[in-house]
Design a protein around this motif. Structure first.
Motif, PDB file in Angstrom:
ATOM      1  N   PHE A 158      -8.078  -3.356   1.581  1.00 43.54           N
ATOM      2  CA  PHE A 158      -9.344  -3.819   1.957  1.00 43.54           C
ATOM      3  C   PHE A 158     -10.260  -3.460   0.349  1.00 43.54           C
ATOM      4  O   PHE A 158     -10.992  -4.585   0.073  1.00 43.54           O
ATOM      5  CB  PHE A 158     -10.202  -2.984   2.825  1.00 43.54           C
ATOM      6  CG  PHE A 158      -9.594  -3.510   4.300  1.00 43.54           C
ATOM      7  CD1 PHE A 158     -10.610  -4.451   4.918  1.00 43.54           C
ATOM      8  CD2 PHE A 158      -8.550  -3.171   4.819  1.00 43.54           C
ATOM      9  CE1 PHE A 158     -10.138  -4.821   6.056  1.00 43.54           C
ATOM     10  CE2 PHE A 158      -8.396  -3.625   6.378  1.00 43.54           C
ATOM     11  CZ  PHE A 158      -8.980  -4.274   6.777  1.00 43.54           C
TER      12      PHE A 158
ATOM     13  N   VAL B 222     -14.244 -10.943   6.552  1.00 45.91           N
ATOM     14  CA  VAL B 222     -15.536 -10.668   5.847  1.00 45.91           C
ATOM     15  C   VAL B 222     -16.653 -11.798   5.907  1.00 45.91           C
ATOM     16  O   VAL B 222     -17.809 -11.517   6.162  1.00 45.91           O
ATOM     17  CB  VAL B 222     -15.349  -9.975   4.572  1.00 45.91           C
ATOM     18  CG1 VAL B 222     -16.709  -9.672   3.689  1.00 45.91           C
ATOM     19  CG2 VAL B 222     -14.602  -8.931   4.440  1.00 45.91           C
TER      20      VAL B 222
ATOM     21  N   THR C 264      -9.358  -5.624  -2.465  1.00 47.95           N
ATOM     22  CA  THR C 264      -9.841  -7.264  -2.218  1.00 47.95           C
ATOM     23  C   THR C 264     -11.149  -7.455  -2.142  1.00 47.95           C
ATOM     24  O   THR C 264     -11.641  -8.198  -2.874  1.00 47.95           O
ATOM     25  CB  THR C 264      -9.053  -7.696  -0.570  1.00 47.95           C
ATOM     26  OG1 THR C 264      -7.868  -7.145  -0.371  1.00 47.95           O
ATOM     27  CG2 THR C 264      -9.070  -9.318  -0.442  1.00 47.95           C
ATOM     28  N   LEU C 265     -12.021  -6.506  -1.399  1.00 46.36           N
ATOM     29  CA  LEU C 265     -13.152  -6.776  -1.357  1.00 46.36           C
ATOM     30  C   LEU C 265     -14.213  -6.591  -2.407  1.00 46.36           C
ATOM     31  O   LEU C 265     -15.119  -7.090  -2.799  1.00 46.36           O
ATOM     32  CB  LEU C 265     -13.822  -6.061  -0.132  1.00 46.36           C
ATOM     33  CG  LEU C 265     -13.192  -6.662   1.093  1.00 46.36           C
ATOM     34  CD1 LEU C 265     -13.843  -5.725   2.263  1.00 46.36           C
ATOM     35  CD2 LEU C 265     -13.659  -8.053   1.097  1.00 46.36           C
TER      36      LEU C 265
ATOM     37  N   ILE D  73      -8.246 -11.054   5.374  1.00 45.99           N
ATOM     38  CA  ILE D  73      -9.466  -9.986   4.969  1.00 45.99           C
ATOM     39  C   ILE D  73     -10.760 -10.809   4.784  1.00 45.99           C
ATOM     40  O   ILE D  73     -11.852 -10.578   5.278  1.00 45.99           O
ATOM     41  CB  ILE D  73      -9.052  -9.063   4.068  1.00 45.99           C
ATOM     42  CG1 ILE D  73      -7.777  -8.223   4.777  1.00 45.99           C
ATOM     43  CG2 ILE D  73     -10.259  -8.235   3.796  1.00 45.99           C
ATOM     44  CD1 ILE D  73      -7.438  -7.209   3.709  1.00 45.99           C
TER      45      ILE D  73
ATOM     46  N   TRP E  89      -6.530   1.238   3.730  1.00 46.88           N
ATOM     47  CA  TRP E  89      -7.643   0.841   3.213  1.00 46.88           C
ATOM     48  C   TRP E  89      -7.821   0.322   1.666  1.00 46.88           C
ATOM     49  O   TRP E  89      -8.553  -0.350   1.380  1.00 46.88           O
ATOM     50  CB  TRP E  89      -8.531   2.279   3.216  1.00 46.88           C
ATOM     51  CG  TRP E  89      -8.811   2.479   4.744  1.00 46.88           C
ATOM     52  CD1 TRP E  89      -8.276   3.615   5.457  1.00 46.88           C
ATOM     53  CD2 TRP E  89      -9.703   1.731   5.739  1.00 46.88           C
ATOM     54  NE1 TRP E  89      -8.787   3.587   6.749  1.00 46.88           N
ATOM     55  CE2 TRP E  89      -9.582   2.401   6.817  1.00 46.88           C
ATOM     56  CE3 TRP E  89     -10.520   0.604   5.513  1.00 46.88           C
ATOM     57  CZ2 TRP E  89     -10.356   2.049   7.963  1.00 46.88           C
ATOM     58  CZ3 TRP E  89     -11.225   0.126   6.402  1.00 46.88           C
ATOM     59  CH2 TRP E  89     -11.061   1.107   7.687  1.00 46.88           C
TER      60      TRP E  89
ATOM     61  N   TYR F 189       0.746  -1.334   0.002  1.00 44.39           N
ATOM     62  CA  TYR F 189      -0.114  -0.177  -0.024  1.00 44.39           C
ATOM     63  C   TYR F 189       0.773   1.183  -0.033  1.00 44.39           C
ATOM     64  O   TYR F 189       0.509   2.259   0.210  1.00 44.39           O
ATOM     65  CB  TYR F 189      -1.072  -0.027   1.319  1.00 44.39           C
ATOM     66  CG  TYR F 189      -0.289  -0.105   2.614  1.00 44.39           C
ATOM     67  CD1 TYR F 189       0.307   0.871   3.261  1.00 44.39           C
ATOM     68  CD2 TYR F 189      -0.150  -1.357   3.100  1.00 44.39           C
ATOM     69  CE1 TYR F 189       0.866   0.862   4.471  1.00 44.39           C
ATOM     70  CE2 TYR F 189       0.586  -1.504   4.451  1.00 44.39           C
ATOM     71  CZ  TYR F 189       0.989  -0.268   4.974  1.00 44.39           C
ATOM     72  OH  TYR F 189       1.595  -0.477   6.222  1.00 44.39           O
TER      73      TYR F 189
ATOM     74  N   GLU G 216      -4.564 -11.275   2.339  1.00 49.25           N
ATOM     75  CA  GLU G 216      -5.762 -11.304   1.871  1.00 49.25           C
ATOM     76  C   GLU G 216      -6.642 -12.299   2.206  1.00 49.25           C
ATOM     77  O   GLU G 216      -7.695 -11.822   2.520  1.00 49.25           O
ATOM     78  CB  GLU G 216      -5.792 -11.325   0.351  1.00 49.25           C
ATOM     79  CG  GLU G 216      -5.412  -9.739  -0.576  1.00 49.25           C
ATOM     80  CD  GLU G 216      -4.339  -9.977  -1.508  1.00 49.25           C
ATOM     81  OE1 GLU G 216      -3.818 -11.025  -1.791  1.00 49.25           O
ATOM     82  OE2 GLU G 216      -3.870  -8.868  -1.796  1.00 49.25           O
TER      83      GLU G 216
END
Lengths: 284, 280
Positions: free
Chosen positions: A55, A142, A58-59, A138, A52, A44, A135
């Motif tokens: 996130f 989730v 990945t999401l 995360i 962030w 990052y 990842e």
């Protein structure tokens, strides 16, 4: 002035043999830490959103893909909401996908460092792999949130009646071990030729379709399932889903098959890597 | 005999840029040639990639989504359906990827020969035209195969076929318009390219390439139509096969929007190019 001549001794850390190499990696474990942290920061660094960003990156694709596959293309999901199914399969898959791509870059990226100091080179793909762990973590978080959401909204826990955390962890560790074994080959190839990166991207893009990640294994005709199981990632993905979600099936036999494949790949990989090290890596 | 040289300042403004680009159109071949050469430089398989690239993912998706999972395809053979959507989608996505790299890849030209920089995004898109030609050839073969196999004419035989060319052109112009922005943003950092790569993956999923728009649940369909590519892809399939719906008003809106964006892009590019180049 004293008369004693200075004593010089040339000590080389490089030793032969797999066992010695393993000991060497242990000696240099702090450097492994250094490389891991360095690789983690590149995830990052220099982005406006900072952490962030990970996130988001990945999401968003996962959620969009889940909507398209589940709600638009109506792919079956073995009795649980598609989002739950998809996220649960993505946890082990992300233990493969990200770490493989990152670990394969390990040698190429640190080319400049290799000339300056000695490190057991096997540390580089291993260090490159580590940020790939972020990842799946995360995705797992989730998944947990999604399960809680469905508990509140539908009043149903989409969790196996007796969750098997040990089996789940074992499946993830197996995937990581397999990934590292493959990285031993791919990192060398990638340091040698640019194609390797393209090929890898393709193969991984392919591979996900032959692993029950976006669709359940039950969608595959029964007489073809053994073919799917020849893919060493199928068994751990199935085991992970079985350990976490309700109403899933898996087979310990095929799990052992993956263990065997991983062991063979690992030793072949170490041999290959050590040979390549003396032959080509010094020419980088 | 003396040669006469005329040194004149460049034409000001957007209109001037357009005139200038037209005058220098001969450079397009040169820039395109460079882009083609760079495509697979330093790779072992080289030009073979040109064929592997489009065919593998296509065959695989057709196998998994069409044969295994039975995703709907408006009554067409799934492979043909997927191929048509992919042709028009990839005109957009590959053109945008190459257009974004236009300035960054041709940096070494800055100091050498004068050229209107606005020529670069389009010239650099040449590899995507080659890709399109290959895809169209595959499409023709697949169409012939399915027509003979099923004894059914899939391609429609009226003037609407011309609209398919229009859809291709529209998707190319849309990519060009965006490239005028992204090539400036991507000149300095490679991040732009990576961010774009991630964005394209999501965009692809949200565009009805792998599935027909008719399969999207009704409550989301309106949202899907906000995506200009969705309209372009649906128009392309409608004008080729007569499947799906024809969204006339939305198509007109998209075309107008793309033209406006093209103008805005050219304006932005003209204003910023001098600074981007001078800062090097």
């Amino acid at each position: 002035m004293s008369n004693t001549a200075a004593e010089w001794r040339i000590a080389s850390d490089a030793q032969d043999g797999v066992g010695d190499r393993a000991a060497e990696v242990w000696q240099y474990r702090q450097i492994l830490w250094f490389f891991s942290v360095k690789a983690l920061q590149t995830l990052y660094a220099k982005t406006h959103l900072g952490v962030w960003w990970i996130f988001l990156r990945t999401l968003v694709p996962l959620l969009v893909a889940s909507f398209v596959y589940g709600s638009v293309m109506n792919i079956a999901s073995g009795g649980v909401p598609y989002l739950v199914f998809f996220l649960a399969a993505q946890v082990p898959w992300n233990c493969f996908d990200g770490p493989l791509v990152r670990g394969s870059r390990g040698l190429e990226v640190n080319r400049g460092l290799l000339v300056k100091l000695y490190v057991p080179r096997i540390i580089l793909p291993l260090g490159g792999m580590t940020p790939g762990i972020v990842e799946p973590v995360i995705v797992a978080l989730v998944l947990a949130c999604t399960l809680i959401y469905y508990r509140i909204n539908d009043g149903i826990w989409y969790v196996a009646s007796e969750p098997r955390p040990l089996a789940a962890v074992a499946a993830l560790v197996l995937v990581l071990a397999f990934t590292f074994s493959v990285t031993l080959f791919t990192s060398v190839w990638q340091a040698r030729a640019r194609d390797a990166r393209f090929v890898l991207r393709y193969v991984v893009g392919f591979w996900v379709f032959f692993t029950p990640v976006i669709y359940p294994l039950s969608q595959v005709p029964e007489d073809l399932r053994w073919l799917m199981h020849l893919n060493p990632l199928t068994a751990p993905v199935e085991t992970f889903k079985w350990a976490v979600l309700p109403g899933m099936e898996h087979s310990w036999t095929w799990f052992l098959y993956t263990v065997a494949v991983t062991v063979v790949t690992f030793f072949a990989g170490v041999r290959f890597f050590l040979r390549a090290e003396s032959e080509t890596m010094d020419k980088l | 005999m003396t040669e006469r040289w005329e040194v004149s300042p460049r034409y000001p403004g957007v209109a001037g840029t357009m005139v200038e680009v037209w005058q220098h159109r001969g450079l397009l071949r040169f820039v395109g040639d460079r882009a083609l050469r760079k495509m697979y430089r330093r790779t072992v398989l080289g030009w073979l990639w040109l064929f592997i690239n489009p065919l593998f993912p296509l065959a695989l998706r057709a196998l998994v989504f069409g044969a295994l999972l039975g995703v709907g395809s408006d009554g067409l053979p799934y492979f043909l359906f997927l191929l048509a959507g992919t042709v028009v989608w990839e005109v957009f996505s590959t053109s945008l990827m190459w257009g974004t790299r236009a300035l960054e890849m041709n940096r070494d030209l800055y100091g050498q020969v004068y050229h209107p920089r606005a020529i670069l995004p389009f010239g650099n898109m040449t590899p995507s035209f080659l890709n399109l030609a290959l895809k169209v050839a595959i499409f023709a073969l697949a169409l012939a195969y399915y027509t003979v196999r099923d004894g059914r004419v899939y391609l429609r035989g009226d003037w609407a076929l011309l609209l398919a060319v229009g859809a291709l052109l529209l998707s190319l112009l849309f990519a060009l318009a965006l490239s005028f922005f992204t090539s400036i943003w991507g000149e300095r950092t490679r991040d732009m390219r990576f961010a774009l790569g991630g964005l394209m993956g999501v965009w692809y999923l949200l565009t009805p390439v792998m599935y027909p728009l008719s399969q999207v649940p009704a409550e989301y369909r309106g949202w899907m139509l906000l995506n200009p590519l969705a309209i372009i892809v649906e128009t392309f399939k409608w004008s080729l096969f007569g499947v799906g719906e024809f969204y006339g008003a939305a198509l007109a809106g998209t075309a107008a929007g793309v033209m406006l964006l093209l103008l805005a892009g050219l304006t932005y590019f003209t204003r910023r190019e001098a600074r981007v180049v001078a800062e090097r």
